[in-house]
Write a protein that holds these residues in place. Structure first.
Motif, PDB file in Angstrom:
ATOM      1  N   PHE A  50     -71.308  36.332 -49.978  1.00 11.54           N
ATOM      2  CA  PHE A  50     -72.675  36.204 -49.718  1.00 11.54           C
ATOM      3  C   PHE A  50     -73.053  36.845 -48.541  1.00 11.54           C
ATOM      4  O   PHE A  50     -72.180  37.131 -47.517  1.00 11.54           O
ATOM      5  N   THR A  51     -74.150  37.256 -48.499  1.00  9.50           N
ATOM      6  CA  THR A  51     -74.600  38.080 -47.203  1.00  9.50           C
ATOM      7  C   THR A  51     -75.910  37.329 -46.436  1.00  9.50           C
ATOM      8  O   THR A  51     -76.718  36.569 -47.212  1.00  9.50           O
ATOM      9  N   PHE A  52     -76.102  37.464 -45.188  1.00  7.42           N
ATOM     10  CA  PHE A  52     -76.960  36.601 -44.383  1.00  7.42           C
ATOM     11  C   PHE A  52     -77.455  37.850 -43.483  1.00  7.42           C
ATOM     12  O   PHE A  52     -76.878  38.719 -43.076  1.00  7.42           O
ATOM     13  N   PRO A  53     -78.696  37.350 -42.746  1.00  7.26           N
ATOM     14  CA  PRO A  53     -79.195  38.176 -41.780  1.00  7.26           C
ATOM     15  C   PRO A  53     -78.565  38.238 -40.480  1.00  7.26           C
ATOM     16  O   PRO A  53     -78.863  39.218 -39.582  1.00  7.26           O
ATOM     17  N   ASP A  54     -77.768  37.222 -40.146  1.00  8.24           N
ATOM     18  CA  ASP A  54     -77.073  37.055 -39.004  1.00  8.24           C
ATOM     19  C   ASP A  54     -75.710  36.345 -38.957  1.00  8.24           C
ATOM     20  O   ASP A  54     -75.510  35.681 -39.970  1.00  8.24           O
ATOM     21  N   ALA A  99     -73.557  28.535 -40.542  1.00  8.10           N
ATOM     22  CA  ALA A  99     -74.088  27.357 -41.175  1.00  8.10           C
ATOM     23  C   ALA A  99     -73.687  27.354 -42.459  1.00  8.10           C
ATOM     24  O   ALA A  99     -73.655  26.200 -42.875  1.00  8.10           O
ATOM     25  N   PHE A 100     -73.876  28.487 -43.200  1.00  2.73           N
ATOM     26  CA  PHE A 100     -73.406  28.400 -44.803  1.00  2.73           C
ATOM     27  C   PHE A 100     -71.973  27.840 -44.695  1.00  2.73           C
ATOM     28  O   PHE A 100     -71.746  26.997 -45.556  1.00  2.73           O
ATOM     29  N   VAL A 101     -71.233  28.428 -44.097  1.00  4.22           N
ATOM     30  CA  VAL A 101     -69.808  27.987 -43.951  1.00  4.22           C
ATOM     31  C   VAL A 101     -69.688  26.718 -43.656  1.00  4.22           C
ATOM     32  O   VAL A 101     -68.731  25.936 -44.511  1.00  4.22           O
ATOM     33  N   LEU A 132     -65.318  34.267 -42.741  1.00  7.96           N
ATOM     34  CA  LEU A 132     -66.696  34.721 -42.075  1.00  7.96           C
ATOM     35  C   LEU A 132     -66.630  35.841 -41.199  1.00  7.96           C
ATOM     36  O   LEU A 132     -65.881  36.191 -40.527  1.00  7.96           O
ATOM     37  N   SER A 133     -67.835  36.511 -41.373  1.00 10.63           N
ATOM     38  CA  SER A 133     -68.045  37.596 -40.608  1.00 10.63           C
ATOM     39  C   SER A 133     -69.362  37.794 -40.150  1.00 10.63           C
ATOM     40  O   SER A 133     -70.295  37.193 -40.636  1.00 10.63           O
ATOM     41  N   TRP A 134     -69.825  38.588 -39.380  1.00 12.62           N
ATOM     42  CA  TRP A 134     -71.290  38.911 -38.964  1.00 12.62           C
ATOM     43  C   TRP A 134     -71.813  39.153 -40.010  1.00 12.62           C
ATOM     44  O   TRP A 134     -71.823  39.903 -40.868  1.00 12.62           O
ATOM     45  N   GLY A 135     -73.013  38.086 -40.786  1.00 13.94           N
ATOM     46  CA  GLY A 135     -73.784  38.242 -41.642  1.00 13.94           C
ATOM     47  C   GLY A 135     -72.976  38.262 -43.118  1.00 13.94           C
ATOM     48  O   GLY A 135     -73.629  38.619 -44.122  1.00 13.94           O
ATOM     49  N   LYS A 136     -71.874  37.875 -43.120  1.00 11.55           N
ATOM     50  CA  LYS A 136     -71.056  38.021 -44.625  1.00 11.55           C
ATOM     51  C   LYS A 136     -70.227  36.780 -44.533  1.00 11.55           C
ATOM     52  O   LYS A 136     -69.363  36.398 -43.498  1.00 11.55           O
ATOM     53  N   VAL A 137     -70.310  36.221 -45.626  1.00 10.87           N
ATOM     54  CA  VAL A 137     -69.206  35.098 -45.978  1.00 10.87           C
ATOM     55  C   VAL A 137     -68.474  35.310 -47.332  1.00 10.87           C
ATOM     56  O   VAL A 137     -69.199  35.737 -48.247  1.00 10.87           O
ATOM     57  N   ARG A 164     -70.466  26.871 -58.339  1.00 10.37           N
ATOM     58  CA  ARG A 164     -71.799  26.315 -58.810  1.00 10.37           C
ATOM     59  C   ARG A 164     -72.362  25.664 -57.541  1.00 10.37           C
ATOM     60  O   ARG A 164     -73.541  25.854 -57.393  1.00 10.37           O
ATOM     61  N   GLY A 165     -71.552  24.603 -56.924  1.00 10.61           N
ATOM     62  CA  GLY A 165     -72.128  23.930 -55.601  1.00 10.61           C
ATOM     63  C   GLY A 165     -72.435  24.836 -54.578  1.00 10.61           C
ATOM     64  O   GLY A 165     -73.328  24.716 -53.850  1.00 10.61           O
ATOM     65  N   ALA A 166     -71.408  25.865 -54.227  1.00  9.60           N
ATOM     66  CA  ALA A 166     -72.032  26.896 -53.342  1.00  9.60           C
ATOM     67  C   ALA A 166     -73.101  27.496 -53.472  1.00  9.60           C
ATOM     68  O   ALA A 166     -73.820  27.736 -52.631  1.00  9.60           O
ATOM     69  N   ASP A 167     -73.081  28.043 -54.865  1.00 10.52           N
ATOM     70  CA  ASP A 167     -74.396  28.803 -55.050  1.00 10.52           C
ATOM     71  C   ASP A 167     -75.599  27.772 -54.763  1.00 10.52           C
ATOM     72  O   ASP A 167     -76.703  28.362 -54.561  1.00 10.52           O
ATOM     73  N   GLY A 168     -75.781  26.598 -55.066  1.00  6.64           N
ATOM     74  CA  GLY A 168     -76.720  25.702 -55.013  1.00  6.64           C
ATOM     75  C   GLY A 168     -77.129  25.375 -53.530  1.00  6.64           C
ATOM     76  O   GLY A 168     -78.077  24.950 -53.212  1.00  6.64           O
ATOM     77  N   LEU A 169     -76.187  26.027 -52.590  1.00  5.87           N
ATOM     78  CA  LEU A 169     -76.425  25.795 -50.844  1.00  5.87           C
ATOM     79  C   LEU A 169     -77.303  26.806 -50.542  1.00  5.87           C
ATOM     80  O   LEU A 169     -77.992  26.793 -49.495  1.00  5.87           O
ATOM     81  N   LEU A 170     -77.435  27.862 -51.303  1.00  6.06           N
ATOM     82  CA  LEU A 170     -78.374  28.908 -50.691  1.00  6.06           C
ATOM     83  C   LEU A 170     -79.753  28.749 -50.866  1.00  6.06           C
ATOM     84  O   LEU A 170     -80.345  27.704 -51.569  1.00  6.06           O
TER      85      LEU A 170
END
Length: 90
Positions: free
Chosen positions: A28-32, A38-40, A58-63, A84-90
């Protein structure tokens, strides 16, 4: 699970890779960092609710989340449900 079972369930989680018919993995990628963290935390809460705990990197902008059922040494329905549950958290 048989290879056919895995293929059928994998069709419902297309963003996840099936690795060696043993585990599921998704990046999963994130802007920061803060958003990734927070996603983790949300995935952790879901894992606790399901009593099914993935490996999370967890790393910068990536999980990266990897999941399999340790007690059977491979995949079960619970792994696909967590994906599926993790996908639903996006």
């Amino acid at each position: 699970m048989t290879p056919k079972d895995i293929a059928t369930r994998a069709a419902d989680t297309p963003a996840w890779a099936v690795i060696d018919a043993h585990h599921l993995e998704r990046e999963f990628t994130f802007p920061d960092f803060v958003t990734a963290l927070a996603f983790v935390n949300h995935v952790g809460a879901l894992a606790e609710e399901m009593d099914h705990h993935p490996d999370i990197h967890l790393s910068w902008g990536k999980v990266v989340v990897s999941v399999w059922t340790h007690s059977v040494g491979g995949l079960t329905d619970k792994d696909f449900a967590l994906a599926r549950g993790a996908d639903g958290l996006l």
